[in-house]
Design a protein around this motif. Structure first.
Motif, PDB file in Angstrom:
ATOM      1  N   SER A 544      47.466  32.847  72.805  1.00 41.47           N
ATOM      2  CA  SER A 544      48.044  34.176  72.620  1.00 41.47           C
ATOM      3  C   SER A 544      47.348  35.181  73.521  1.00 41.47           C
ATOM      4  O   SER A 544      46.179  35.026  73.872  1.00 41.47           O
ATOM      5  N   VAL A 545      48.086  36.197  73.918  1.00 45.68           N
ATOM      6  CA  VAL A 545      47.535  37.301  74.691  1.00 45.68           C
ATOM      7  C   VAL A 545      47.794  38.564  73.881  1.00 45.68           C
ATOM      8  O   VAL A 545      48.799  38.659  73.172  1.00 45.68           O
ATOM      9  N   SER A 546      46.882  39.510  73.924  1.00 44.14           N
ATOM     10  CA  SER A 546      47.015  40.676  73.057  1.00 44.14           C
ATOM     11  C   SER A 546      46.792  41.970  73.819  1.00 44.14           C
ATOM     12  O   SER A 546      46.187  41.984  74.898  1.00 44.14           O
ATOM     13  N   SER A 547      47.283  43.044  73.235  1.00 45.19           N
ATOM     14  CA  SER A 547      47.091  44.377  73.791  1.00 45.19           C
ATOM     15  C   SER A 547      47.230  45.388  72.653  1.00 45.19           C
ATOM     16  O   SER A 547      48.060  45.207  71.763  1.00 45.19           O
ATOM     17  N   ILE A 548      46.411  46.407  72.668  1.00 44.92           N
ATOM     18  CA  ILE A 548      46.522  47.439  71.644  1.00 44.92           C
ATOM     19  C   ILE A 548      47.287  48.640  72.193  1.00 44.92           C
ATOM     20  O   ILE A 548      47.336  48.856  73.410  1.00 44.92           O
ATOM     21  N   PHE A 549      47.921  49.380  71.294  1.00 49.06           N
ATOM     22  CA  PHE A 549      48.607  50.621  71.666  1.00 49.06           C
ATOM     23  C   PHE A 549      48.317  51.625  70.560  1.00 49.06           C
ATOM     24  O   PHE A 549      48.317  51.299  69.374  1.00 49.06           O
ATOM     25  N   MET A 550      48.015  52.852  70.955  1.00 46.05           N
ATOM     26  CA  MET A 550      47.524  53.830  69.998  1.00 46.05           C
ATOM     27  C   MET A 550      48.289  55.147  70.137  1.00 46.05           C
ATOM     28  O   MET A 550      48.353  55.711  71.231  1.00 46.05           O
ATOM     29  N   LYS A 551      48.846  55.593  69.038  1.00 46.75           N
ATOM     30  CA  LYS A 551      49.533  56.879  69.034  1.00 46.75           C
ATOM     31  C   LYS A 551      48.518  57.972  68.729  1.00 46.75           C
ATOM     32  O   LYS A 551      47.764  57.894  67.763  1.00 46.75           O
ATOM     33  N   SER A 552      48.499  58.989  69.600  1.00 47.57           N
ATOM     34  CA  SER A 552      47.538  60.069  69.415  1.00 47.57           C
ATOM     35  C   SER A 552      47.750  60.718  68.052  1.00 47.57           C
ATOM     36  O   SER A 552      48.881  60.951  67.624  1.00 47.57           O
ATOM     37  N   GLY A 553      46.660  60.983  67.365  1.00 48.98           N
ATOM     38  CA  GLY A 553      46.752  61.407  65.973  1.00 48.98           C
ATOM     39  C   GLY A 553      46.591  62.901  65.757  1.00 48.98           C
ATOM     40  O   GLY A 553      46.533  63.711  66.689  1.00 48.98           O
ATOM     41  N   ILE A 554      46.494  63.248  64.474  1.00 48.27           N
ATOM     42  CA  ILE A 554      46.295  64.632  64.048  1.00 48.27           C
ATOM     43  C   ILE A 554      44.872  65.053  64.405  1.00 48.27           C
ATOM     44  O   ILE A 554      43.921  64.296  64.225  1.00 48.27           O
ATOM     45  N   SER A 555      44.731  66.261  64.895  1.00 49.15           N
ATOM     46  CA  SER A 555      43.405  66.772  65.233  1.00 49.15           C
ATOM     47  C   SER A 555      42.822  67.490  64.017  1.00 49.15           C
ATOM     48  O   SER A 555      43.446  68.412  63.477  1.00 49.15           O
ATOM     49  N   PRO A 556      41.647  67.092  63.528  1.00 53.86           N
ATOM     50  CA  PRO A 556      41.051  67.748  62.360  1.00 53.86           C
ATOM     51  C   PRO A 556      40.721  69.219  62.646  1.00 53.86           C
ATOM     52  O   PRO A 556      40.493  69.616  63.801  1.00 53.86           O
ATOM     53  N   ARG A 557      40.666  69.994  61.566  1.00 54.63           N
ATOM     54  CA  ARG A 557      40.312  71.402  61.709  1.00 54.63           C
ATOM     55  C   ARG A 557      38.843  71.550  62.099  1.00 54.63           C
ATOM     56  O   ARG A 557      38.457  72.449  62.852  1.00 54.63           O
ATOM     57  N   ASP A 558      38.042  70.654  61.571  1.00 54.26           N
ATOM     58  CA  ASP A 558      36.607  70.656  61.889  1.00 54.26           C
ATOM     59  C   ASP A 558      36.119  69.203  61.838  1.00 54.26           C
ATOM     60  O   ASP A 558      36.680  68.370  61.114  1.00 54.26           O
ATOM     61  N   ARG A 559      35.103  68.898  62.609  1.00 47.51           N
ATOM     62  CA  ARG A 559      34.547  67.542  62.594  1.00 47.51           C
ATOM     63  C   ARG A 559      33.081  67.601  63.014  1.00 47.51           C
ATOM     64  O   ARG A 559      32.671  68.490  63.771  1.00 47.51           O
ATOM     65  N   LYS A 560      32.299  66.636  62.531  1.00 49.74           N
ATOM     66  CA  LYS A 560      30.882  66.594  62.886  1.00 49.74           C
ATOM     67  C   LYS A 560      30.340  65.188  62.713  1.00 49.74           C
ATOM     68  O   LYS A 560      30.886  64.366  61.958  1.00 49.74           O
ATOM     69  N   LEU A 561      29.269  64.931  63.456  1.00 46.24           N
ATOM     70  CA  LEU A 561      28.578  63.646  63.351  1.00 46.24           C
ATOM     71  C   LEU A 561      27.473  63.764  62.307  1.00 46.24           C
ATOM     72  O   LEU A 561      26.589  64.614  62.422  1.00 46.24           O
ATOM     73  N   LEU A 562      27.525  62.912  61.283  1.00 43.51           N
ATOM     74  CA  LEU A 562      26.467  62.887  60.270  1.00 43.51           C
ATOM     75  C   LEU A 562      25.326  61.969  60.678  1.00 43.51           C
ATOM     76  O   LEU A 562      24.267  61.978  60.070  1.00 43.51           O
ATOM     77  N   SER A 563      25.540  61.143  61.693  1.00 44.02           N
ATOM     78  CA  SER A 563      24.478  60.327  62.295  1.00 44.02           C
ATOM     79  C   SER A 563      24.654  60.396  63.806  1.00 44.02           C
ATOM     80  O   SER A 563      25.775  60.498  64.305  1.00 44.02           O
ATOM     81  N   GLN A 564      23.546  60.369  64.507  1.00 43.15           N
ATOM     82  CA  GLN A 564      23.593  60.561  65.950  1.00 43.15           C
ATOM     83  C   GLN A 564      23.627  59.220  66.685  1.00 43.15           C
ATOM     84  O   GLN A 564      22.912  58.271  66.312  1.00 43.15           O
ATOM     85  N   PRO A 565      24.450  59.115  67.723  1.00 45.81           N
ATOM     86  CA  PRO A 565      24.501  57.869  68.499  1.00 45.81           C
ATOM     87  C   PRO A 565      23.244  57.690  69.334  1.00 45.81           C
ATOM     88  O   PRO A 565      22.405  58.601  69.442  1.00 45.81           O
ATOM     89  N   SER A 566      23.096  56.514  69.930  1.00 46.18           N
ATOM     90  CA  SER A 566      21.982  56.254  70.836  1.00 46.18           C
ATOM     91  C   SER A 566      22.018  57.264  71.982  1.00 46.18           C
ATOM     92  O   SER A 566      23.094  57.586  72.500  1.00 46.18           O
ATOM     93  N   PRO A 567      20.867  57.781  72.401  1.00 46.48           N
ATOM     94  CA  PRO A 567      20.847  58.748  73.521  1.00 46.48           C
ATOM     95  C   PRO A 567      21.492  58.209  74.793  1.00 46.48           C
ATOM     96  O   PRO A 567      22.009  58.976  75.599  1.00 46.48           O
ATOM     97  N   ASN A 568      21.499  56.881  74.965  1.00 45.05           N
ATOM     98  CA  ASN A 568      22.093  56.286  76.164  1.00 45.05           C
ATOM     99  C   ASN A 568      23.614  56.209  76.089  1.00 45.05           C
ATOM    100  O   ASN A 568      24.286  56.026  77.110  1.00 45.05           O
ATOM    101  N   TYR A 569      24.172  56.305  74.873  1.00 46.43           N
ATOM    102  CA  TYR A 569      25.614  56.141  74.688  1.00 46.43           C
ATOM    103  C   TYR A 569      26.143  57.227  73.762  1.00 46.43           C
ATOM    104  O   TYR A 569      26.689  56.958  72.694  1.00 46.43           O
ATOM    105  N   LYS A 570      25.961  58.466  74.182  1.00 49.93           N
ATOM    106  CA  LYS A 570      26.376  59.581  73.333  1.00 49.93           C
ATOM    107  C   LYS A 570      27.623  60.277  73.862  1.00 49.93           C
ATOM    108  O   LYS A 570      28.175  61.167  73.191  1.00 49.93           O
ATOM    109  N   ALA A 571      28.093  59.891  75.083  1.00 46.60           N
ATOM    110  CA  ALA A 571      29.317  60.445  75.670  1.00 46.60           C
ATOM    111  C   ALA A 571      29.346  61.970  75.511  1.00 46.60           C
ATOM    112  O   ALA A 571      28.385  62.658  75.863  1.00 46.60           O
ATOM    113  N   LYS A 572      30.458  62.506  74.912  1.00 45.86           N
ATOM    114  CA  LYS A 572      30.579  63.951  74.672  1.00 45.86           C
ATOM    115  C   LYS A 572      30.406  64.276  73.197  1.00 45.86           C
ATOM    116  O   LYS A 572      30.946  65.258  72.696  1.00 45.86           O
TER     117      LYS A 572
END
Length: 708
Positions: A544-572
């Motif tokens: 089998s071969v696979s592929s994902i497809f994602m419909k852009s979702g609802i944007s929350p009114r507010d959002r926050k990180l309760l845990s911090q990612p690794s400093p090397n992989y924190k993106a934006k």
């Protein structure tokens, strides 16, 4: 000559000294700490071993010269040569045993070690029983000569490779991998290892406990750590060592070896940066990347055609609902003409192509009924290289006309019955490089005749379906993007047009009975995962071969990180999860949040009127880089003043190392309107026992949260 007896007595006793030391190293070598000064003696093994080879073979020759027995001086000289040769054999064995403690191992080493021991012992036995029997001496001398040759052969295999001795007389199989079929690791990276690294990292000689002659061993890494960690240049031993200054002791290859070229160093670096995937096709690599640009130069380039471009308007007019005429590539003047649709085919339309006959290099007429149609006009097309006429009901005269086309390199006439005269015509096509003759009614004798008559042509006769079943290759998935707003078109295709392609959109494995058959492009308007397989009678179904497809979702009114990612992989930061940008299949691309020491924990606040039916999590998996599915997913809703856990699941874990890939986990939440949502993703705490990094911490990588 009077001094010989005392010297011989000393040298005879010395044999037992070498034997004793060598026996100690053989029996207890692994538990003995070899001092550095003795390692120097061990490394003299390649220098010392030439003396016993010459002296003992000379002694063997003396055994077959009767005149030596009649001359006392010559007899003493022969005896002296034997004893010197035996002592050097003992020294060589002892030095070799010490040297073998330095990262040497494997079957070839064992063979070299024990044949070396045999040379020493046989030579000593022959020397001390020289007066026993002439027949025994001559027979033993022949055995000794053979053993010396075998020991030398396996020693050369250790240092120069197993095929070193016979390489000049073994014909090399020509490889003509083209760009479309090339694999990055097998066809680009592995040849670099073979030319610059294998001599020190192979079966028999395993410097740093690292082997590169076996993929499984390569994945395990060496005593200093993992050889490659996909996407991580700092943790990969390969990229660490090749970029060290030449004067550094750990620089690879060692400064006394042939060094990597700048191009090779860049290729290795870019391969690791791209994920160090073992089964990645070159055509799947971003064409703008350095990896693709450098690697593609190693394969048969697209032919350069000197003829002029056809008029673009003229080419455009030739395209209609039953015929396409298109360039080989945007930069090439060469054209490919293809017909399709049996009912719409008009034989007279072939003459339309005369306007661009100079530019046409390929004509495809598969399954078009051509019985009785004059094909002689094709002989006037000056650059026609490929002709596809499969299942076109050709008769004998037409095949004879085709056989006179002097420019053809590839001819496909499968499904057309061939007469003896047709075969004689094909035998005249000595310039052909490919000939496809599936289901052409040929006997074994006729096939053999074609093979012998066209020795430089690769002929495909297909398979006879007599108990041999072959697997199909995977279907191809085409979709413009992964993340979409309203709807997305997905196309499936397969090179064998008669197969059934079945698919699912919920991530489940397709089957040959219940899953829908692909007929037209699929339009999706919600997130999901497509899986597709090919089926055909007389074949094993494809993987089998696979592929994902994602419909852009609802944007929350507010959002926050309760845990911090690794400093090397924190993106934006938190914005990464809602920026509607799908991360590339590369965890170092700066588009992913990576967690290893603690779970990924996100909180979102929603508008009270928002109803949520589905939550999707876009994740990255790459086992080679320690990136696994989360061990647990927890989703909590804040409703009516309290938090409620609505999802607490354990996604299916990886069971082997696979290629780097994106995945989508989805959860249905029954059309609810929570005030807040918390999502917690737990990274694997200890990698499983089958993984080269067993016991180490794993990672979770996430780039999008989709609320629909």
């Amino acid at each position: 000559m009077a001094r010989y007896p005392k010297s011989l007595n000393f040298l005879e006793n010395l044999i037992f000294v070498w034997f004793g030391f060598a026996l100690i190293i053989t029996v207890a070598g692994s538990s003995i700490q070899i001092p550095e000064w003795l390692q120097v003696f061990g490394r003299s093994h390649p220098l010392v071993l030439h003396f016993p080879i010459v002296l003992l073979l000379l002694g063997v020759c003396f055994s077959f010269v009767p005149a030596i027995e009649q001359n006392p001086d010559l007899k003493k000289l022969a005896q002296f040569i034997w004893i010197i040769g035996i002592n050097f054999a003992g020294i060589s064995v002892l030095a070799g045993l010490i040297l073998s403690q330095e990262d040497y191992a494997g079957e070839t080493l064992n063979l070299h070690q024990w044949t070396g021991w045999a040379v020493f012992i046989i030579a000593a036995v022959l020397y001390f029983s020289k007066d026993y029997s002439k027949t025994f001496l001559k027979t033993g001398s022949l055995i000794l000569a053979v053993t010396v040759v075998l020991a030398g052969h396996w020693g050369a295999s250790l240092t120069h490779g197993e095929t070193f001795l016979l390489a000049p007389i073994i014909p090399e199989e020509p490889t003509q991998t083209n760009l479309a079929e090339a694999e990055v690791f097998k066809d680009v990276i592995q040849p670099i290892f073979q030319s610059k690294c294998i001599s020190c990292h192979k079966e028999g000689k395993v410097k740093g406990k690292l082997r590169l002659d076996n993929v499984k061993e390569m994945i395990k890494g060496g005593k200093s750590g993992p050889f490659v960690v996909g996407g991580n240049l700092e943790e990969s031993l390969l990229t660490q060592r090749i970029h060290l200054p030449l004067e550094e002791k750990k620089h690879m290859p060692p400064k006394d070896k042939t060094q990597l070229s700048e191009e090779e160093r860049t290729l290795l670096t870019e391969w690791v940066k791209a994920g160090a995937v073992l089964d990645l096709k070159l055509h799947e690599v971003d064409s703008s990347s350095s990896l693709f640009k450098l690697a593609s130069l190693r394969f048969n380039p697209e032919p350069v055609y000197s003829f002029e471009f056809a008029d673009l308007d003229q080419v455009s007019e030739l395209n209609n609902y039953y015929r396409t005429v298109e360039p080989l590539s945007p930069e090439s003047p060469a054209l490919i003409a293809s017909y399709f649709g049996i009912a719409a085919f008009d034989p007279a339309s072939l003459t339309d192509l005369e306007e661009v006959k100079e530019q046409i290099i390929q004509l495809n007429l598969d399954k078009i009924p051509l019985t009785g149609i004059d094909l002689s006009f094709l002989k006037s097309w000056p650059n026609l290289e490929t002709l596809r006429l499969n299942f076109t009901q050709l008769d004998e005269s037409q095949i004879l006309e085709i056989s006179e086309i002097q420019t053809l390199k590839s001819l496909a006439i499968s499904g057309n019955k061939l007469s003896e005269k047709s075969i004689e015509g094909l035998l005249e096509m000595q310039k052909l490089r490919q000939l496809f003759l599936w289901q052409s009614g040929l006997s074994d004798e006729q096939k053999e005749k074609l093979k012998k008559g066209l020795p430089r042509t690769k002929i495909e006769f297909g398979y006879d379906d007599r108990g041999i079943i072959y697997p199909l290759n995977q279907p191809k998935i085409e979709q413009e993007k992964v993340l979409f707003k309203d709807s997305l078109e997905i196309k499936l295709s397969h090179p064998i047009k008669t197969v059934e392609v079945r698919y699912t959109l919920d991530g489940s494995e397709p089957d040959s009975l219940e899953s829908p058959i692909y007929q037209n492009p699929i339009w999706v308007n919600s997130s999901g995962k497509l899986q597709a397989k090919a089926y055909a009678k007389g074949w094993i179904s494809s993987n089998s071969v696979s592929s994902i497809f994602m419909k852009s979702g609802i944007s929350p009114r507010d959002r926050k990180l309760l845990s911090q990612p690794s400093p090397n992989y924190k993106a934006k930061g938190i914005e990464t999860l809602f920026d509607q940008v799908k991360g590339k299949n590369n965890h170092t691309s700066g588009e992913w949040l990576g967690y290893t020491d603690e779970p990924s924990w996100i909180e979102m606040e929603l508008d009270p009127s928002t109803k949520i039916k589905n939550i999707g999590l876009s994740l990255l998996y790459h086992e080679s880089a320690y990136i696994f599915p989360p061990t647990r997913v927890e989703i909590e809703f804040f409703e009516n003043g309290s938090w409620k856990k609505i999802i607490n699941e354990q996604p299916r874990q990886s069971t082997k190392i696979k290629e780097i890939r994106s995945d989508l986990i989805q959860y249905k939440v029954e059309n609810r309107s929570p005030e807040k949502i918390r999502i917690k993703l737990y990274p694997i705490a200890s990698l499983p026992s089958w993984h080269p990094g067993a016991g180490a911490k794993g990672w979770v990588f996430v780039d999008e949260i989709l609320l629909n």
